[in-house]
Design an enzyme around this catalytic site. Structure first.
Site, mmCIF file in Angstrom:
data_model
loop_
_atom_site.group_PDB
_atom_site.id
_atom_site.type_symbol
_atom_site.label_atom_id
_atom_site.label_comp_id
_atom_site.label_asym_id
_atom_site.label_seq_id
_atom_site.Cartn_x
_atom_site.Cartn_y
_atom_site.Cartn_z
ATOM 1 N N LYS A 114 0.841 -1.205 0.000
ATOM 2 C CA LYS A 114 0.000 0.000 0.000
ATOM 3 C C LYS A 114 0.876 1.255 0.000
ATOM 4 O O LYS A 114 0.572 2.239 -0.672
ATOM 5 C CB LYS A 114 -0.945 -0.028 1.219
ATOM 6 C CG LYS A 114 -2.045 -1.072 1.050
ATOM 7 C CD LYS A 114 -2.768 -1.449 2.323
ATOM 8 C CE LYS A 114 -3.689 -2.632 2.017
ATOM 9 N NZ LYS A 114 -4.387 -3.185 3.168
ATOM 10 N N GLN A 134 -5.031 -2.210 9.198
ATOM 11 C CA GLN A 134 -4.768 -3.506 8.565
ATOM 12 C C GLN A 134 -5.357 -4.626 9.416
ATOM 13 O O GLN A 134 -5.082 -4.720 10.612
ATOM 14 C CB GLN A 134 -3.242 -3.680 8.398
ATOM 15 C CG GLN A 134 -2.845 -4.936 7.636
ATOM 16 C CD GLN A 134 -3.329 -4.926 6.180
ATOM 17 O OE1 GLN A 134 -3.216 -3.934 5.488
ATOM 18 N NE2 GLN A 134 -3.889 -6.041 5.749
ATOM 19 N N ASP A 144 -11.494 1.764 3.115
ATOM 20 C CA ASP A 144 -11.739 0.335 2.882
ATOM 21 C C ASP A 144 -13.208 0.052 2.541
ATOM 22 O O ASP A 144 -13.530 -1.018 2.024
ATOM 23 C CB ASP A 144 -11.391 -0.461 4.157
ATOM 24 C CG ASP A 144 -10.038 -1.152 4.062
ATOM 25 O OD1 ASP A 144 -9.564 -1.371 2.933
ATOM 26 O OD2 ASP A 144 -9.478 -1.502 5.119
#
Ligand code: NAP
Length: 285
Positions: free
Chosen positions: A51, A95, A118
């Site tokens: 990322k 995460q 997300d």
């Protein structure tokens, strides 16, 4: 036809890089994504590194905040609240998975909906199911982009999604439904799965079991999207949920692992970060 998520994502990220390069002049700064990593699980470290690399390529500012496995739930929630209040932060991603003593649901809910890159926040999920404007979850969004780029006709087709997780199976099924496919969701309690999957024009597999889908489960000419990321128990190499070598000759379109859905997920994360940034800069969006 093998759809290379690697190539498609490279193209899309180059376009995004061009778009972002104009932001400092237009808006005074570039988008800022904060990624929180708890602990040092090697897979999570590798995802977070991917990322950061993609952000660097696109020109998005990336801050990775690393916290020890021992961080308490309250400390993590306090950090998220601080980032929610920080006007220089456009996107926040924690995460997953998190250590057992931290509630993932509480953490996801704590992230401000407008910074939820997300697309996991309950309000984003609700908006998705109500066809309201929302941030689409990255993996499902990437899958639809791959299908469209490959010229796959979705409307009217029979789609079977194996897996019903909140982050992949369910939202993929919803996006396929929104594209007017007729969708069946299969799971671990589904009886006679091969009979069902053989009826699929489009088969999306998100289970997490190496080479679970065998050639006899796929009809000739089917479109096969493999979301799984596993280690092949024989070779130790990365592999999907689909027996690629056996199914590739039968499928009209198939995604490889690695180099398929994975790179598209990161690409859509970049896109979501830009979208969150632009909504802050242009509230009318
Ligand atoms: P998950 O939460 O563990 O869900 C797995 C799903 O598979 C569940 O719905 C489960 O059914 C179903 N399942 C398990 N065994 C089955 C069986 N024998 N027959 C039919 N269905 C079965 O996993 P996930 O988070 O959705 O992830 C799935 C895979 O995708 C993993 O390999 C993950 O690493 C990968 N992934 C990849 C990306 C990417 O960007 N490429 C992103 C996210 C996830 P029940 O609901 O009945 O338990």
């Amino acid at each position: 036809m093998i759809i290379s998520g690697k190539e498609l994502s490279a193209r899309l990220k180059t376009d995004m890089r061009d778009e972002v390069s104009a932001f400092p002049e237009k808006y005074g700064r570039v988008p800022h994504l904060v990624v929180i990593l708890v602990g040092d699980d090697p897979a999570s470290v590798s995802y977070v590194t991917g990322k950061a690399k993609a952000s660097e390529f696109v020109g998005i500012r990336n801050t990775t905040v690393r916290k020890p496995e021992t961080i308490t739930e309250e400390e993590l929630l306090a950090l998220i609240r601080q980032l929610n209040a920080d006007d220089t932060v456009d996107g926040i991603l924690v995460q997953l998975p998190l250590p057992k003593h931290i509630s993932e649901a509480k953490v996801i809910e704590a992230i401000d909906k407008s910074k939820d890159v997300d697309g996991f926040h309950p309000l984003n999920v609700a908006a998705l199911w109500q066809k309201q404007p929302c941030t689409l979850p990255c993996t499902p969004k990437g899958i639809i982009k791959m299908l469209k780029t490959a010229g796959v006709k979705i409307a009217g087709k029979r789609a079977v999604v194996i897996g019903r997780s909140n982050i992949v199976g369910l939202p993929v099924a919803k996006l396929l439904l929104d594209e007017n496919a007729t969708v069946t969701i299969a799971h671990s309690k589904t009886e006679d799965l091969p009979a069902l999957t053989r009826q699929a024009d489009i088969l999306v597999v998100a289970i997490g079991r190496p080479k679970f889908v065998t050639a006899d489960m796929v009809s000739d000419g089917a479109v096969v999207i493999d979301v799984g990321v596993n280690r092949d128990p024989e070779t130790g190499k990365l592999c999907g949920d689909v027996d690629f070598a056996a199914i590739e000759p039968k499928a009209s379109v198939i995604t490889p692992v690695p180099g398929g859905v994975g790179p598209m997920t990161i690409c859509c994360l970049m896109e979501n970060t830009i979208e969150c940034f632009l909504r802050r800069m242009k509230p009318s969006l």
